[in-house]
Write an enzyme that holds these catalytic residues in place. Structure first.
Site, PDB file in Angstrom:
ATOM      1  CG  HIS A  48     -44.613  -5.533 -68.445  1.00 17.57           C
ATOM      2  ND1 HIS A  48     -43.604  -4.623 -68.244  1.00 17.57           N
ATOM      3  CD2 HIS A  48     -44.710  -5.717 -69.782  1.00 17.57           C
ATOM      4  CE1 HIS A  48     -43.120  -4.256 -69.417  1.00 17.57           C
ATOM      5  NE2 HIS A  48     -43.761  -4.905 -70.369  1.00 17.57           N
ATOM      6  CG  ASP A 104     -48.084 -10.059 -75.671  1.00 13.61           C
ATOM      7  OD1 ASP A 104     -48.178  -9.492 -76.765  1.00 13.61           O
ATOM      8  OD2 ASP A 104     -47.015 -10.248 -75.085  1.00 13.61           O
TER       9      ASP A 104
HETATM   10  N1  ACO Z   1     -48.627 -16.088 -63.853  1.00 12.37           N
HETATM   11  C1  ACO Z   1     -48.400 -16.458 -62.581  1.00 12.37           C
HETATM   12  N2  ACO Z   1     -47.403 -15.965 -61.802  1.00 12.37           N
HETATM   13  C2  ACO Z   1     -46.596 -15.041 -62.342  1.00 12.37           C
HETATM   14  C3  ACO Z   1     -46.770 -14.589 -63.667  1.00 12.37           C
HETATM   15  C4  ACO Z   1     -47.835 -15.131 -64.435  1.00 12.37           C
HETATM   16  N3  ACO Z   1     -48.042 -14.742 -65.690  1.00 12.37           N
HETATM   17  N4  ACO Z   1     -45.828 -13.654 -63.947  1.00 12.37           N
HETATM   18  C5  ACO Z   1     -45.092 -13.536 -62.835  1.00 12.37           C
HETATM   19  N5  ACO Z   1     -45.544 -14.363 -61.862  1.00 12.37           N
HETATM   20  C6  ACO Z   1     -45.027 -14.470 -60.498  1.00 12.37           C
HETATM   21  C7  ACO Z   1     -43.757 -15.307 -60.452  1.00 12.37           C
HETATM   22  O1  ACO Z   1     -44.046 -16.670 -60.234  1.00 12.37           O
HETATM   23  C8  ACO Z   1     -43.007 -14.658 -59.316  1.00 12.37           C
HETATM   24  O2  ACO Z   1     -43.590 -15.129 -58.099  1.00 12.37           O
HETATM   25  P1  ACO Z   1     -42.694 -15.285 -56.748  1.00 12.37           P
HETATM   26  O3  ACO Z   1     -42.074 -13.932 -56.519  1.00 12.37           O
HETATM   27  O4  ACO Z   1     -43.713 -15.652 -55.712  1.00 12.37           O
HETATM   28  O5  ACO Z   1     -41.684 -16.353 -57.039  1.00 12.37           O
HETATM   29  C9  ACO Z   1     -43.355 -13.179 -59.438  1.00 12.37           C
HETATM   30  O6  ACO Z   1     -44.634 -13.147 -60.086  1.00 12.37           O
HETATM   31  C10 ACO Z   1     -42.356 -12.364 -60.251  1.00 12.37           C
HETATM   32  O7  ACO Z   1     -42.179 -13.003 -61.491  1.00 12.37           O
HETATM   33  P2  ACO Z   1     -40.847 -12.917 -62.345  1.00 12.37           P
HETATM   34  O8  ACO Z   1     -40.832 -14.002 -63.362  1.00 12.37           O
HETATM   35  O9  ACO Z   1     -39.677 -12.831 -61.425  1.00 12.37           O
HETATM   36  O10 ACO Z   1     -41.049 -11.513 -63.039  1.00 12.37           O
HETATM   37  P3  ACO Z   1     -40.228 -10.972 -64.269  1.00 12.37           P
HETATM   38  O11 ACO Z   1     -40.296  -9.509 -64.198  1.00 12.37           O
HETATM   39  O12 ACO Z   1     -38.890 -11.610 -64.345  1.00 12.37           O
HETATM   40  O13 ACO Z   1     -41.049 -11.543 -65.536  1.00 12.37           O
HETATM   41  C11 ACO Z   1     -42.693 -11.745 -67.213  1.00 12.37           C
HETATM   42  C12 ACO Z   1     -41.973 -10.800 -66.252  1.00 12.37           C
HETATM   43  C13 ACO Z   1     -41.664 -12.573 -68.028  1.00 12.37           C
HETATM   44  C14 ACO Z   1     -43.497 -10.923 -68.214  1.00 12.37           C
HETATM   45  C15 ACO Z   1     -43.633 -12.703 -66.393  1.00 12.37           C
HETATM   46  O14 ACO Z   1     -44.610 -11.930 -65.717  1.00 12.37           O
HETATM   47  C16 ACO Z   1     -44.305 -13.760 -67.270  1.00 12.37           C
HETATM   48  O15 ACO Z   1     -43.713 -14.827 -67.482  1.00 12.37           O
HETATM   49  N6  ACO Z   1     -45.543 -13.479 -67.813  1.00 12.37           N
HETATM   50  C17 ACO Z   1     -46.214 -14.394 -68.706  1.00 12.37           C
HETATM   51  C18 ACO Z   1     -45.647 -14.238 -70.133  1.00 12.37           C
HETATM   52  C19 ACO Z   1     -46.095 -12.921 -70.778  1.00 12.37           C
HETATM   53  O16 ACO Z   1     -47.256 -12.563 -70.768  1.00 12.37           O
HETATM   54  N7  ACO Z   1     -45.116 -12.232 -71.407  1.00 12.37           N
HETATM   55  C20 ACO Z   1     -45.383 -10.992 -72.144  1.00 12.37           C
HETATM   56  C21 ACO Z   1     -44.714  -9.834 -71.459  1.00 12.37           C
HETATM   57  S1  ACO Z   1     -45.158  -8.317 -72.248  1.00 12.37           S
HETATM   58  C22 ACO Z   1     -44.270  -8.255 -73.652  1.00 12.37           C
HETATM   59  O17 ACO Z   1     -43.177  -8.753 -73.778  1.00 12.37           O
HETATM   60  C23 ACO Z   1     -44.881  -7.583 -74.763  1.00 12.37           C
END
Ligand code: ACO
Length: 426
Positions: free
Chosen positions: A304, A361
């Site tokens: 998140h 979620d």
């Molecule tokens: N699985 C594996 N690795 C992850 C995940 C994940 N679900 N989420 C983040 N990471 C990692 C990224 O690869 C990144 O790694 P790095 O720094 O080594 O390159 C780091 O964690 C940061 O990730 P970002 O994408 O930069 O984080 P951001 O804050 O932009 O994204 C998000 C947040 C979109 C929710 C992301 O965690 C994700 O894609 N999660 C899966 C989709 C999801 O569950 N979305 C629902 C969100 S809650 C809602 O909207 C109700």
């Protein structure tokens, strides 16, 4: 007394006011920055940018706190109903008994959808995603209810109309997609009971209301009521800042919510768990894929932007699954996979170092599945729950004299001026 931050740039010193929120959040007011220095800020994804002052929702991602109008989400989930929480979000306080009764009566009055709208549903191609349909239908509501919200009463009616009709429209689209007869809302049922009845009642098998299901749906929608400036809410505010009407603004919010990185994740979680189950994938293999930088796979329902600890909504949702599923005598293998994934991820150094915890979620899909909601409708369920938050935020933006039309800047990195070259000379 206002405090200031000092910025020295190009030999010029600027005093920038510091804003402090009621929960101690601090911000530097940079509104004069460009005018005074020619500089802008660079913050893709707006991780360090506040776009408004708001009195609606407080969340602390480090401590896992979420409150609507100051009331902790845990208390609302335990004691409130979705209708009462919607009132709270919009009006800033809990309703009196009379106000709540009046709201319920008005929701019932507004619950029917114009019969002409059924024709729209029938003309969407088969297989259309319900979020695309919902977004189009909410925008279309403006043509059916063009009255302006000139005063508070007009706004209240529009709010209740949206809340009531969107629920009816969602159930209606499900029935039509199955080729079933549409079930009309019943004035003797509460908001959530009505939705379940409209979804599952059939002429051959009348739907029997179950108080645990009604409670579960209330909790699900309460947990989704608002979440301050996320992607879809910021979209609603941005569209509203151009003075677009509320239906158009909400329709844009629904489209943003549809994205798999946002509300669409609840559908993706179930699809991921189903795939793991169907293909018999090992949990450690799935975790390894999620950690592999060369693999685009992400563990859906984890991570998140703001929560760097357990999402408080996920905790409640998990408890809900643990209570509702045994009562329904449902043994869902996907829940077992979800629990195994959670256990391993929470003890894995990659997930710990990246502060990746289950988000709302992760468990909501399991709960909705147990309630019999089809997977393609999951994000629609989220959208219904988020309506009161979007509407409260849209109104707050409109009423805030400091707000202007949203117009971010950019840093141009393209080619410098060069001349047009005729075809023959290229
Ligand atoms: N699985 C594996 N690795 C992850 C995940 C994940 N679900 N989420 C983040 N990471 C990692 C990224 O690869 C990144 O790694 P790095 O720094 O080594 O390159 C780091 O964690 C940061 O990730 P970002 O994408 O930069 O984080 P951001 O804050 O932009 O994204 C998000 C947040 C979109 C929710 C992301 O965690 C994700 O894609 N999660 C899966 C989709 C999801 O569950 N979305 C629902 C969100 S809650 C809602 O909207 C109700």
């Amino acid at each position: 007394m206002t405090e200031f931050a000092t910025l020295t740039i190009d030999g010029k010193t600027l005093e920038l006011p510091i804003l402090i929120g009621t929960e101690g959040e601090r911000a530097i007011d940079i509104r004069t920055l460009r005018q005074e220095t020619g500089f802008i800020t660079y913050d893709p994804g707006y991780g360090s940018t506040g776009c408004c002052k708001s009195e609606i929702t407080f969340m602390d991602g480090e401590k896992g706190i979420l409150r609507y109008r100051g009331i902790p989400i845990e208390q609302l989930a335990e004691h409130s109903s979705f209708v009462e929480t919607s009132y709270l979000l919009l009006h800033g306080r809990l309703p009196s008994r009379e106000e709540l009764t009046r709201t319920s009566v008005m929701l019932n009055d507004q619950s029917l959808v114009h019969e002409d709208m059924q024709i729209f549903y029938q003309n969407f191609p088969r297989g259309s995603h319900p979020m695309g349909i919902l977004s189009a239908m909410v925008n279309a509501l403006r043509s059916f209810y063009p009255e302006l919200m000139a005063d508070d009463e007009g706004f209240e009616i529009t709010f209740l109309r949206l809340l009531s009709k969107v629920r009816t429209m969602a159930a209606m689209s499900y029935k039509i997609s199955r080729g079933h007869k549409v079930v009309y809302p019943r004035p003797d049922y509460t908001y959530c009971a009505n939705f379940l009845n409209m979804m599952f009642d059939t002429p051959v098998k009348p739907y029997v209301l179950d108080k645990d299901m009604v409670k579960a749906l209330n909790v699900f929608w309460i947990l989704h009521g608002d979440h301050e400036q996320n992607c879809s809410t910021a979209t609603v505010r941005t569209v509203g800042s151009a003075r677009a009407n509320i239906y158009a603004s909400l329709s844009a919010g629904i489209s943003a919510l549809w994205g798999p990185l946002h509300g669409g994740a609840n559908q993706k979680v179930i699809e991921m768990l189903t795939q793991i189950h169907r293909e018999g994938l090992g949990i450690s293999e799935v975790i390894a894929n999620a950690k592999d930088k060369n693999n685009p796979f992400r563990l859906m329902g984890f991570g998140h932007r703001v929560y760097k600890t357990y999402d408080p909504r996920a905790k409640i949702m998990k408890q809900m699954c643990d209570t509702v599923l045994p009562k329904l005598e449902i043994h869902d293998p996907l829940l077992d996979i979800a629990k195994a994934l959670e256990e391993i991820a929470l003890s894995d150094s990659y997930f710990i170092d990246h502060n990746l915890y289950p988000n709302v979620d992760f468990y909501s899909g399991i709960l909705l599945r147990a309630m019999g909601i089809p997977t393609s409708m999951f994000t629609v369920m989220f959208a219904i729950g988020r309506l009161p938050g979007w509407i409260a935020q849209w109104k707050e933006n409109l009423d805030d004299p400091e707000q202007r039309i949203c117009r971010p800047r950019q840093i141009y990195m393209g080619r410098n001026a060069n001349d047009y070259v005729p075809f023959n000379d290229r």
